[in-house]
Design a protein around this motif. Structure first.
Motif, PDB file in Angstrom:
ATOM      1  N   ASP A  97       0.838  -1.208   0.000  1.00 40.48           N
ATOM      2  CA  ASP A  97       0.000   0.000   0.000  1.00 40.48           C
ATOM      3  C   ASP A  97       0.870   1.255   0.000  1.00 40.48           C
ATOM      4  OD1 ASP A  97      -2.409  -1.360  -0.088  1.00 40.48           O
ATOM      5  OD2 ASP A  97      -2.697  -1.337   2.082  1.00 40.48           O
ATOM      6  N   ALA A  98       1.989   1.209   0.718  1.00 41.79           N
ATOM      7  CA  ALA A  98       2.885   2.372   0.773  1.00 41.79           C
ATOM      8  C   ALA A  98       3.495   2.656  -0.601  1.00 41.79           C
ATOM      9  CB  ALA A  98       3.986   2.141   1.807  1.00 41.79           C
ATOM     10  N   GLU A  99       3.896   1.600  -1.315  1.00 43.70           N
ATOM     11  CA  GLU A  99       4.456   1.790  -2.662  1.00 43.70           C
ATOM     12  C   GLU A  99       3.388   2.310  -3.624  1.00 43.70           C
ATOM     13  OE1 GLU A  99       7.873  -1.680  -2.804  1.00 43.70           O
ATOM     14  OE2 GLU A  99       5.783  -2.237  -3.092  1.00 43.70           O
ATOM     15  N   ALA A 100       2.188   1.742  -3.548  1.00 39.31           N
ATOM     16  CA  ALA A 100       1.093   2.186  -4.423  1.00 39.31           C
ATOM     17  C   ALA A 100       0.732   3.638  -4.132  1.00 39.31           C
ATOM     18  CB  ALA A 100      -0.124   1.283  -4.254  1.00 39.31           C
ATOM     19  N   ALA A 101       0.875   4.052  -2.881  1.00 41.32           N
ATOM     20  CA  ALA A 101       0.564   5.432  -2.512  1.00 41.32           C
ATOM     21  C   ALA A 101       1.517   6.424  -3.170  1.00 41.32           C
ATOM     22  CB  ALA A 101       0.597   5.590  -0.991  1.00 41.32           C
ATOM     23  N   GLU A 102       2.685   5.950  -3.613  1.00 43.39           N
ATOM     24  CA  GLU A 102       3.653   6.824  -4.281  1.00 43.39           C
ATOM     25  C   GLU A 102       3.385   6.975  -5.771  1.00 43.39           C
ATOM     26  OE1 GLU A 102       7.571   5.426  -3.330  1.00 43.39           O
ATOM     27  OE2 GLU A 102       7.295   5.801  -1.193  1.00 43.39           O
ATOM     28  N   MET A 103       2.438   6.204  -6.312  1.00 38.68           N
ATOM     29  CA  MET A 103       2.094   6.331  -7.729  1.00 38.68           C
ATOM     30  C   MET A 103       1.420   7.685  -7.953  1.00 38.68           C
ATOM     31  SD  MET A 103       3.267   3.593  -9.078  1.00 38.68           S
ATOM     32  CE  MET A 103       2.500   3.483 -10.683  1.00 38.68           C
ATOM     33  N   LEU A 104       1.665   8.268  -9.108  1.00 33.75           N
ATOM     34  CA  LEU A 104       1.175   9.614  -9.393  1.00 33.75           C
ATOM     35  C   LEU A 104       0.237   9.633 -10.586  1.00 33.75           C
ATOM     36  CD1 LEU A 104       4.636  11.427  -9.164  1.00 33.75           C
ATOM     37  CD2 LEU A 104       2.887  11.320  -7.375  1.00 33.75           C
ATOM     38  N   ALA A 105      -0.740  10.529 -10.556  1.00 33.48           N
ATOM     39  CA  ALA A 105      -1.554  10.826 -11.729  1.00 33.48           C
ATOM     40  C   ALA A 105      -0.713  11.720 -12.638  1.00 33.48           C
ATOM     41  CB  ALA A 105      -2.837  11.544 -11.314  1.00 33.48           C
ATOM     42  N   LEU A 106      -1.064  11.796 -13.910  1.00 37.56           N
ATOM     43  CA  LEU A 106      -0.280  12.587 -14.857  1.00 37.56           C
ATOM     44  C   LEU A 106      -0.154  14.049 -14.421  1.00 37.56           C
ATOM     45  CD1 LEU A 106       1.332  12.689 -17.447  1.00 37.56           C
ATOM     46  CD2 LEU A 106      -0.813  13.011 -18.698  1.00 37.56           C
ATOM     47  N   SER A 107      -1.226  14.629 -13.907  1.00 38.41           N
ATOM     48  CA  SER A 107      -1.169  16.027 -13.458  1.00 38.41           C
ATOM     49  C   SER A 107      -0.151  16.198 -12.333  1.00 38.41           C
ATOM     50  CB  SER A 107      -2.553  16.506 -13.007  1.00 38.41           C
ATOM     51  OG  SER A 107      -3.031  15.690 -11.945  1.00 38.41           O
ATOM     52  N   GLU A 108      -0.030  15.184 -11.457  1.00 36.10           N
ATOM     53  CA  GLU A 108       0.945  15.239 -10.369  1.00 36.10           C
ATOM     54  C   GLU A 108       2.369  15.104 -10.911  1.00 36.10           C
ATOM     55  OE1 GLU A 108      -1.216  13.260  -6.583  1.00 36.10           O
ATOM     56  OE2 GLU A 108      -1.044  11.953  -8.343  1.00 36.10           O
ATOM     57  N   VAL A 109       2.541  14.299 -11.955  1.00 39.11           N
ATOM     58  CA  VAL A 109       3.862  14.135 -12.567  1.00 39.11           C
ATOM     59  C   VAL A 109       4.347  15.470 -13.123  1.00 39.11           C
ATOM     60  CG1 VAL A 109       5.151  13.042 -14.452  1.00 39.11           C
ATOM     61  CG2 VAL A 109       3.543  11.691 -13.101  1.00 39.11           C
ATOM     62  N   VAL A 110       3.454  16.175 -13.804  1.00 41.48           N
ATOM     63  CA  VAL A 110       3.817  17.467 -14.394  1.00 41.48           C
ATOM     64  C   VAL A 110       4.291  18.430 -13.308  1.00 41.48           C
ATOM     65  CG1 VAL A 110       2.913  19.485 -15.611  1.00 41.48           C
ATOM     66  CG2 VAL A 110       2.290  17.186 -16.376  1.00 41.48           C
ATOM     67  N   LEU A 111       3.574  18.509 -12.203  1.00 43.15           N
ATOM     68  CA  LEU A 111       3.965  19.404 -11.101  1.00 43.15           C
ATOM     69  C   LEU A 111       5.293  18.969 -10.487  1.00 43.15           C
ATOM     70  CD1 LEU A 111       0.507  19.844  -9.338  1.00 43.15           C
ATOM     71  CD2 LEU A 111       1.702  21.513 -10.779  1.00 43.15           C
ATOM     72  N   LYS A 112       5.439  17.654 -10.293  1.00 38.68           N
ATOM     73  CA  LYS A 112       6.657  17.130  -9.676  1.00 38.68           C
ATOM     74  C   LYS A 112       7.875  17.380 -10.557  1.00 38.68           C
ATOM     75  CE  LYS A 112       8.407  14.754  -6.257  1.00 38.68           C
ATOM     76  NZ  LYS A 112       8.426  15.296  -4.913  1.00 38.68           N
ATOM     77  N   VAL A 113       7.733  17.152 -11.863  1.00 35.98           N
ATOM     78  CA  VAL A 113       8.862  17.367 -12.771  1.00 35.98           C
ATOM     79  C   VAL A 113       9.242  18.847 -12.804  1.00 35.98           C
ATOM     80  CG1 VAL A 113       9.581  17.273 -15.202  1.00 35.98           C
ATOM     81  CG2 VAL A 113       8.504  15.288 -14.136  1.00 35.98           C
ATOM     82  N   ASN A 114       8.263  19.719 -12.710  1.00 31.55           N
ATOM     83  CA  ASN A 114       8.573  21.153 -12.648  1.00 31.55           C
ATOM     84  C   ASN A 114       9.391  21.463 -11.397  1.00 31.55           C
ATOM     85  OD1 ASN A 114       8.330  23.838 -13.756  1.00 31.55           O
ATOM     86  ND2 ASN A 114       7.027  24.267 -11.985  1.00 31.55           N
ATOM     87  N   GLU A 115       9.018  20.882 -10.256  1.00 29.64           N
ATOM     88  CA  GLU A 115       9.794  21.068  -9.023  1.00 29.64           C
ATOM     89  C   GLU A 115      11.220  20.542  -9.202  1.00 29.64           C
ATOM     90  OE1 GLU A 115       7.848  19.045  -5.802  1.00 29.64           O
ATOM     91  OE2 GLU A 115       5.943  20.064  -6.181  1.00 29.64           O
ATOM     92  N   LEU A 116      11.339  19.386  -9.859  1.00 33.73           N
ATOM     93  CA  LEU A 116      12.660  18.795 -10.077  1.00 33.73           C
ATOM     94  C   LEU A 116      13.515  19.679 -10.980  1.00 33.73           C
ATOM     95  CD1 LEU A 116      11.553  15.102 -10.662  1.00 33.73           C
ATOM     96  CD2 LEU A 116      12.498  16.100  -8.570  1.00 33.73           C
ATOM     97  N   PHE A 117      12.883  20.290 -11.977  1.00 35.17           N
ATOM     98  CA  PHE A 117      13.611  21.183 -12.871  1.00 35.17           C
ATOM     99  C   PHE A 117      14.203  22.348 -12.075  1.00 35.17           C
ATOM    100  CE2 PHE A 117      13.846  24.995 -15.456  1.00 35.17           C
ATOM    101  CZ  PHE A 117      14.677  24.566 -16.486  1.00 35.17           C
ATOM    102  N   VAL A 118      13.410  22.925 -11.202  1.00 35.43           N
ATOM    103  CA  VAL A 118      13.880  24.053 -10.384  1.00 35.43           C
ATOM    104  C   VAL A 118      15.042  23.601  -9.504  1.00 35.43           C
ATOM    105  CG1 VAL A 118      13.232  25.649  -8.531  1.00 35.43           C
ATOM    106  CG2 VAL A 118      11.675  25.252 -10.452  1.00 35.43           C
ATOM    107  N   ARG A 119      14.913  22.420  -8.882  1.00 44.60           N
ATOM    108  CA  ARG A 119      15.980  21.897  -8.030  1.00 44.60           C
ATOM    109  C   ARG A 119      17.249  21.659  -8.857  1.00 44.60           C
ATOM    110  NH1 ARG A 119      14.457  16.549  -5.908  1.00 44.60           N
ATOM    111  NH2 ARG A 119      12.928  17.711  -4.740  1.00 44.60           N
ATOM    112  N   ALA A 120      17.109  21.050 -10.019  1.00 47.64           N
ATOM    113  CA  ALA A 120      18.272  20.776 -10.881  1.00 47.64           C
ATOM    114  C   ALA A 120      18.923  22.067 -11.340  1.00 47.64           C
ATOM    115  CB  ALA A 120      17.840  19.928 -12.079  1.00 47.64           C
ATOM    116  N   GLU A 121      18.102  23.056 -11.688  1.00 42.82           N
ATOM    117  CA  GLU A 121      18.622  24.347 -12.138  1.00 42.82           C
ATOM    118  C   GLU A 121      19.449  25.002 -11.034  1.00 42.82           C
ATOM    119  OE1 GLU A 121      16.765  27.900 -14.765  1.00 42.82           O
ATOM    120  OE2 GLU A 121      15.651  27.416 -12.933  1.00 42.82           O
ATOM    121  N   ARG A 122      18.943  24.937  -9.799  1.00 46.88           N
ATOM    122  CA  ARG A 122      19.670  25.524  -8.653  1.00 46.88           C
ATOM    123  C   ARG A 122      21.008  24.832  -8.436  1.00 46.88           C
ATOM    124  NH1 ARG A 122      14.549  25.668  -4.762  1.00 46.88           N
ATOM    125  NH2 ARG A 122      13.623  27.592  -5.510  1.00 46.88           N
TER     126      ARG A 122
END
Length: 127
Positions: free
Chosen positions: A78-103
């Motif tokens: 259940d904990a692993e399944a809880a980490e699965m993301l909907a596409l809209s969540e992926v888009v937000l998460k990747v944007n956060e990752l881009f900012v982190r990588a840029e920094r």
């Protein structure tokens, strides 16, 4: 995502990382196949790879299409399944990752230190 909110047949995404700083993501699409028994008999949320889902249909069920396609199932806690993301969540998460990588100056993976193929093998330790 809470397992009770998962919809059978819906595609969700698993986000993994190639680096410790979590700036180089890998995004794996998986189709939710419902709850299925594990080899120990415990019911687990299970996901199916998108290639086999597209070519032979949902597991379990009457397969259609190419019978030579392997179906890859991903039973999860259940904990692993809880980490699965909907596409809209992926888009937000990747944007956060881009900012982190840029920094961090867009870190690059470092290849392992492997000697050239023509290098002498390391000396044996003294006896």
């Amino acid at each position: 995502m809470e397992t009770s909110l998962l919809i059978v047949g819906q595609t969700y995404y698993r986000l993994t990382f190639a680096d410790v700083d979590m700036t180089i993501p890998a995004i794996e699409p998986l189709v939710y196949a419902g709850v299925h028994p594990s080899s120990q008999g415990k019911l687990l949320p299970t996901f199916q790879d998108t290639v086999s889902y597209t070519w032979v249909g949902a597991y379990p069920g009457p397969y259609r299409g190419d019978q030579s396609i392997d179906v890859t199932l991903h039973p999860m806690t259940d904990a692993e399944a809880a980490e699965m993301l909907a596409l809209s969540e992926v888009v937000l998460k990747v944007n956060e990752l881009f900012v982190r990588a840029e920094r961090q100056g867009f870190p690059m993976l470092k290849p392992p230190r492997i000697p050239p193929h023509n290098a002498a093998p390391p000396a044996a330790p003294p006896k």
